[in-house]
Scaffold this motif. Structure first.
Motif, short mmCIF file in Angstrom:
data_model
loop_
_atom_site.label_atom_id
_atom_site.label_comp_id
_atom_site.label_asym_id
_atom_site.label_seq_id
_atom_site.Cartn_x
_atom_site.Cartn_y
_atom_site.Cartn_z
N PHE A 11 0.83 -1.20 0.00
CA PHE A 11 0.00 0.00 0.00
C PHE A 11 0.87 1.26 0.00
O PHE A 11 0.59 2.21 -0.73
CB PHE A 11 -0.95 0.03 1.21
N ALA A 12 1.91 1.28 0.82
CA ALA A 12 2.78 2.45 0.90
C ALA A 12 3.46 2.71 -0.45
O ALA A 12 3.56 3.86 -0.87
CB ALA A 12 3.83 2.26 2.00
N ASN A 13 3.93 1.66 -1.11
CA ASN A 13 4.54 1.84 -2.43
C ASN A 13 3.52 2.38 -3.44
O ASN A 13 3.83 3.30 -4.21
CB ASN A 13 5.12 0.52 -2.94
N TRP A 14 2.31 1.82 -3.41
CA TRP A 14 1.28 2.28 -4.33
C TRP A 14 0.92 3.74 -4.03
O TRP A 14 0.85 4.57 -4.93
CB TRP A 14 0.02 1.41 -4.22
N ALA A 15 0.70 4.07 -2.76
CA ALA A 15 0.30 5.42 -2.37
C ALA A 15 1.39 6.44 -2.69
O ALA A 15 1.10 7.55 -3.13
CB ALA A 15 -0.05 5.46 -0.89
N THR A 16 2.64 6.06 -2.49
CA THR A 16 3.75 6.95 -2.81
C THR A 16 3.77 7.27 -4.30
O THR A 16 3.92 8.42 -4.70
CB THR A 16 5.09 6.33 -2.38
N ASN A 17 3.63 6.24 -5.10
CA ASN A 17 3.60 6.44 -6.56
C ASN A 17 2.38 7.24 -6.98
O ASN A 17 2.48 8.14 -7.83
CB ASN A 17 3.64 5.10 -7.30
N ALA A 18 1.23 6.93 -6.40
CA ALA A 18 -0.01 7.60 -6.79
C ALA A 18 0.00 9.07 -6.38
O ALA A 18 -0.35 9.94 -7.18
CB ALA A 18 -1.21 6.89 -6.16
N THR A 19 0.41 9.36 -5.15
CA THR A 19 0.37 10.75 -4.68
C THR A 19 1.47 11.61 -5.29
O THR A 19 1.37 12.83 -5.28
CB THR A 19 0.46 10.81 -3.14
N GLY A 20 2.48 10.99 -5.83
CA GLY A 20 3.55 11.74 -6.48
C GLY A 20 3.32 11.94 -7.97
O GLY A 20 4.20 12.43 -8.67
N SER A 21 2.15 11.59 -8.45
CA SER A 21 1.88 11.66 -9.88
C SER A 21 1.23 12.99 -10.27
O SER A 21 0.71 13.73 -9.43
CB SER A 21 0.96 10.51 -10.29
N SER A 22 1.24 13.26 -11.56
CA SER A 22 0.57 14.45 -12.09
C SER A 22 -0.93 14.36 -11.86
O SER A 22 -1.59 15.37 -11.56
CB SER A 22 0.84 14.58 -13.59
N ALA A 23 -1.47 13.16 -11.99
CA ALA A 23 -2.91 12.96 -11.80
C ALA A 23 -3.31 13.35 -10.37
O ALA A 23 -4.37 13.98 -10.18
CB ALA A 23 -3.28 11.51 -12.07
N ALA A 24 -2.50 13.02 -9.39
CA ALA A 24 -2.82 13.36 -8.00
C ALA A 24 -2.84 14.88 -7.82
O ALA A 24 -3.73 15.41 -7.14
CB ALA A 24 -1.80 12.74 -7.05
N PHE A 25 -1.91 15.57 -8.45
CA PHE A 25 -1.90 17.03 -8.35
C PHE A 25 -3.14 17.62 -9.00
O PHE A 25 -3.77 18.52 -8.45
CB PHE A 25 -0.63 17.61 -8.99
N ILE A 26 -3.51 17.10 -10.16
CA ILE A 26 -4.70 17.60 -10.87
C ILE A 26 -5.96 17.35 -10.04
O ILE A 26 -6.82 18.23 -9.93
CB ILE A 26 -4.80 16.96 -12.27
N ILE A 27 -6.04 16.19 -9.41
CA ILE A 27 -7.20 15.88 -8.55
C ILE A 27 -7.24 16.84 -7.36
O ILE A 27 -8.31 17.39 -7.04
CB ILE A 27 -7.16 14.40 -8.08
N ALA A 28 -6.11 17.06 -6.72
CA ALA A 28 -6.05 17.96 -5.56
C ALA A 28 -6.43 19.39 -5.97
O ALA A 28 -7.22 20.06 -5.28
CB ALA A 28 -4.66 17.93 -4.93
N ALA A 29 -5.89 19.85 -7.10
CA ALA A 29 -6.22 21.19 -7.58
C ALA A 29 -7.70 21.29 -7.93
O ALA A 29 -8.35 22.31 -7.65
CB ALA A 29 -5.35 21.55 -8.78
#
Length: 165
Positions: A11-29
């Motif tokens: 989970f930590a590996n997946w979450a690290t990759n997911a939250t560090g992605s461009s998609a995560a930034f776009i979702i947060a914005a």
């Protein structure tokens, strides 16, 4: 090394990759933009403000631990790679293996050794020359002894020639 990773590790590996992605930034914005746009609808109420404050606080709190876990893992991997390079290269000081376990005072002392190494390399007029601290001090000591012997030989020759006159 092919051991199964536990659930948290995966989970930590997946979450690290997911939250560090461009998609995560776009979702947060996008969430922030939606929150701003809905302000007039909810008349900028305390609940409206509380939703974003609570959400960002919880996410930030969890991300601190996730980031630290990721950083610890990366740091450990880098240390192991550096240890392998040190151990495999002839002429390196094996004192460097696992120096991350030293305390601040011991690290400062080691730093002083490397300052000394740089000083010795400067005396050799060859800053590209690489060797361990032990080898540097030994090389410098040998050079100094060689110079002293030459001076003694020259002085002895001068002394003998003065006696001949």
């Amino acid at each position: 090394m092919a051991k199964k990773k536990n659930f948290f590790e995966r989970f930590a590996n997946w979450a690290t990759n997911a939250t560090g992605s461009s998609a995560a930034f776009i979702i947060a914005a996008s969430i922030i933009l939606i929150w701003i746009v809905t302000g007039p609808v909810f008349q900028y109420s305390n609940t409206w403000q509380l939703i974003i404050n609570t959400g960002t606080t919880i996410i930030t709190f969890l991300m601190v631990f996730l980031i630290q876990k990721s950083q610890n893992k990366d740091s450990k991997a880098i240390h192991l790679k550096l240890n392998e390079l040190i151990a495999s290269h002839q002429g390196t000081s094996n004192r460097m293996v696992n120096i991350e376990d030293l305390n601040e005072i011991e690290l400062d002392q080691l730093h002083k050794f490397y300052v000394r190494l740089a000083t010795l390399a400067e005396k050799e007029n060859d800053l590209t020359c690489t060797h361990s601290i032990d080898a540097a001090e030994e090389n410098n000591s040998n050079k100094l002894n060689s110079v002293k012997q030459r001076k003694s030989y020259i002085n002895a020759g001068n002394h003998n020639s003065k006696q001949s006159n």
